[in-house]
Design an enzyme around this catalytic site. Structure first.
Site, short mmCIF file in Angstrom:
data_model
loop_
_atom_site.label_atom_id
_atom_site.label_comp_id
_atom_site.label_asym_id
_atom_site.label_seq_id
_atom_site.Cartn_x
_atom_site.Cartn_y
_atom_site.Cartn_z
N MET A 155 0.76 -1.23 -0.01
CA MET A 155 -0.11 -0.06 0.11
C MET A 155 1.02 1.15 0.08
O MET A 155 0.72 2.19 0.82
CB MET A 155 -1.01 -0.17 1.26
CG MET A 155 -2.18 1.12 1.16
SD MET A 155 -2.96 1.18 -0.58
CE MET A 155 -3.93 -0.25 -0.90
N GLY A 156 1.83 1.20 -0.99
CA GLY A 156 2.46 2.50 -1.06
C GLY A 156 1.58 3.62 -2.03
O GLY A 156 0.52 3.33 -2.15
N ARG A 157 2.25 4.38 -2.61
CA ARG A 157 1.53 5.45 -3.48
C ARG A 157 0.76 4.89 -4.51
O ARG A 157 -0.46 5.28 -4.72
CB ARG A 157 2.81 6.49 -4.05
CG ARG A 157 3.35 7.43 -3.19
CD ARG A 157 4.51 7.93 -4.08
NE ARG A 157 5.17 9.29 -3.31
CZ ARG A 157 6.57 9.06 -2.92
NH1 ARG A 157 6.92 7.74 -2.96
NH2 ARG A 157 6.88 9.85 -2.26
N ILE A 158 1.36 4.18 -5.29
CA ILE A 158 0.82 3.45 -6.40
C ILE A 158 -0.46 2.65 -6.20
O ILE A 158 -1.55 2.79 -6.77
CB ILE A 158 1.66 2.86 -7.41
CG1 ILE A 158 2.94 3.69 -7.95
CG2 ILE A 158 0.92 2.27 -8.73
CD1 ILE A 158 3.96 3.05 -8.65
N THR A 236 2.04 -5.71 -11.48
CA THR A 236 2.80 -4.31 -12.39
C THR A 236 3.87 -4.04 -11.49
O THR A 236 4.34 -3.01 -11.54
CB THR A 236 1.56 -3.27 -12.71
OG1 THR A 236 1.26 -2.88 -11.45
CG2 THR A 236 0.58 -3.62 -13.63
N ARG A 238 7.01 -6.03 -9.82
CA ARG A 238 8.17 -6.82 -10.39
C ARG A 238 7.73 -8.44 -10.83
O ARG A 238 7.37 -8.66 -9.63
CB ARG A 238 9.39 -6.57 -9.53
CG ARG A 238 9.98 -5.18 -9.38
CD ARG A 238 10.80 -4.76 -10.86
NE ARG A 238 11.59 -3.59 -10.49
CZ ARG A 238 10.88 -2.48 -10.87
NH1 ARG A 238 9.57 -2.34 -11.66
NH2 ARG A 238 11.68 -1.24 -10.98
N GLU A 267 13.75 -10.05 -17.88
CA GLU A 267 12.98 -9.01 -18.92
C GLU A 267 14.17 -8.84 -19.77
O GLU A 267 15.40 -8.65 -19.52
CB GLU A 267 12.50 -7.94 -18.28
CG GLU A 267 11.31 -8.29 -17.41
CD GLU A 267 10.72 -7.01 -16.84
OE1 GLU A 267 11.17 -5.81 -17.21
OE2 GLU A 267 9.59 -7.19 -16.24
N HIS A 286 6.52 -4.37 -19.52
CA HIS A 286 6.86 -3.45 -18.71
C HIS A 286 6.46 -1.93 -19.08
O HIS A 286 7.50 -1.00 -18.98
CB HIS A 286 8.24 -3.53 -18.22
CG HIS A 286 8.73 -3.22 -16.84
ND1 HIS A 286 9.47 -3.82 -16.29
CD2 HIS A 286 8.03 -2.13 -16.09
CE1 HIS A 286 9.73 -3.22 -14.75
NE2 HIS A 286 8.87 -2.14 -14.94
#
Ligand code: DGY
Length: 320
Positions: A155-158, A236, A238, A267, A286
């Site tokens: 639950m960070g910014r994004i 979305t 890693r 990747e 990505h």
């Protein structure tokens, strides 16, 4: 004397010009091909600043070669490509670019969720490949989004911006994080749960946590087995957070319904990657932060961080 900087990919002209005003710049001129490690090994010896992307592995062996490196400016919010402990030990500042990509990445995450749930890629291919004979009751039917339960891991910014989008769709929002976010819980009527509970109750499981030794393989066979048969996994963050082998098995056994993936363990992936053979996988390369405005802001912020550190000022976003 101007500091010396190496830029690991061809950047937009205005960003290069900004750095060139203050530094002697050397640059890997390719647009779509990462700088080979051997080239970086040579370049790193006598530079003061490194402007790099998430495609560069800045490991201890590489840092051991640096004789005067002061700053590594990563043009990404994630910095799992850099050995942070080694940089810290050597007194090298590491910076990243949070904030400017938040909404763009949340947009892509929600778009991927919708695309996967409503089988948009399959439906478009179906039409373009001439398979549409007639409208039919259960043709290309997907999962509902409006009113469904979304479980957000991290639950960070994004993640918080994703939750706001989910609220707009009247979704029931669950989250799991190292720490509780009480004001967001209230603002978005969001409920904190343990991971197992989240996995069992969610229609959509979205991975939004940083990639660290603790989150490596966080979603593997055991966790996938907790998910509903109708559930969709969205990643979305890693690739290494999800065990791809176990995900492949869960998707082929139909023990989960589908996955929407923007990131992968290694990747770029080849077109022969097993996950790409599955109809119930939507995969993109990505592109979470890939809007023109956002990528320019990221490059600009990374340039600012680099220049501030080289001028002995505090960069806008310091990792160590
Ligand atoms: C990041 O910044 O870490 C993303 O993965 C790319 O924008």
């Amino acid at each position: 004397m101007k500091p010396t900087v190496y830029i690991t990919r061809k950047l937009p002209d205005e960003i290069i010009a900004k750095v060139e005003k203050h530094c002697d710049v050397r640059m890997w001129e390719e647009m779509d091909k990462p700088v080979p490690y051997e080239v970086l090994e040579k370049e790193i010896e006598y530079i003061d600043g490194l402007f790099c992307l998430l495609t560069e592995s800045v490991d201890k062996a590489l840092l051991d070669k640096a004789k005067q490196l002061k700053v590594i400016s990563n043009m990404a919010v994630g910095y799992n490509n850099i050995d942070i402990d080694a940089a810290k030990e050597k007194g090298i500042t590491v910076t990243n670019t949070p904030g400017v990509l938040t909404e763009t990445t949340a947009d892509l995450t929600f778009a991927l969720l919708m695309t996967t749930a409503r089988r948009l890629v399959e439906a478009s291919d179906f039409l373009k490949n001439g398979k549409w004979q007639s409208w039919s009751p259960m043709q290309l039917t997907g999962q509902d989004i409006y009113g469904a339960t979304i479980g957000i891991i991290g639950m960070g910014r994004i993640a918080a911006s994703l939750a706001k989008r989910a609220k707009g769709f009247d979704m029931n929002i669950l989250y799991y994080n190292r720490s509780r976010k009480f004001s967001l819980e209230k603002e978005l009527s969001m409920q904190y749960t343990e991971l197992e509970d989240l996995l069992k109750r969610s229609d959509f499981v979205c991975i939004m946590t940083p990639y660290t030794p603790d989150t490596k393989n966080m979603i593997a066979a055991k966790e996938l087995a907790f998910m509903k048969k109708t559930a969709i996994l969205i990643n979305t963050a890693r690739g290494g957070i999800v065990n791809e082998e176990d995900l492949y098995k869960a998707l082929t056994a139909k023990s989960i319904w589908a996955a929407g993936l923007d990131v992968f363990e290694e990747e770029p992936i080849s077109i022969y990657h097993r996950l790409l053979t599955l109809d119930n996988v939507v995969a993109v390369p990505h592109i979470g932060s890939a809007s023109i405005k956002t990528r320019l802001k990221m490059a600009e912020l990374a340039a600012d961080n680099l220049l501030l550190a080289l001028h002995n000022q505090t960069p806008k976003h310091v990792v160590v």
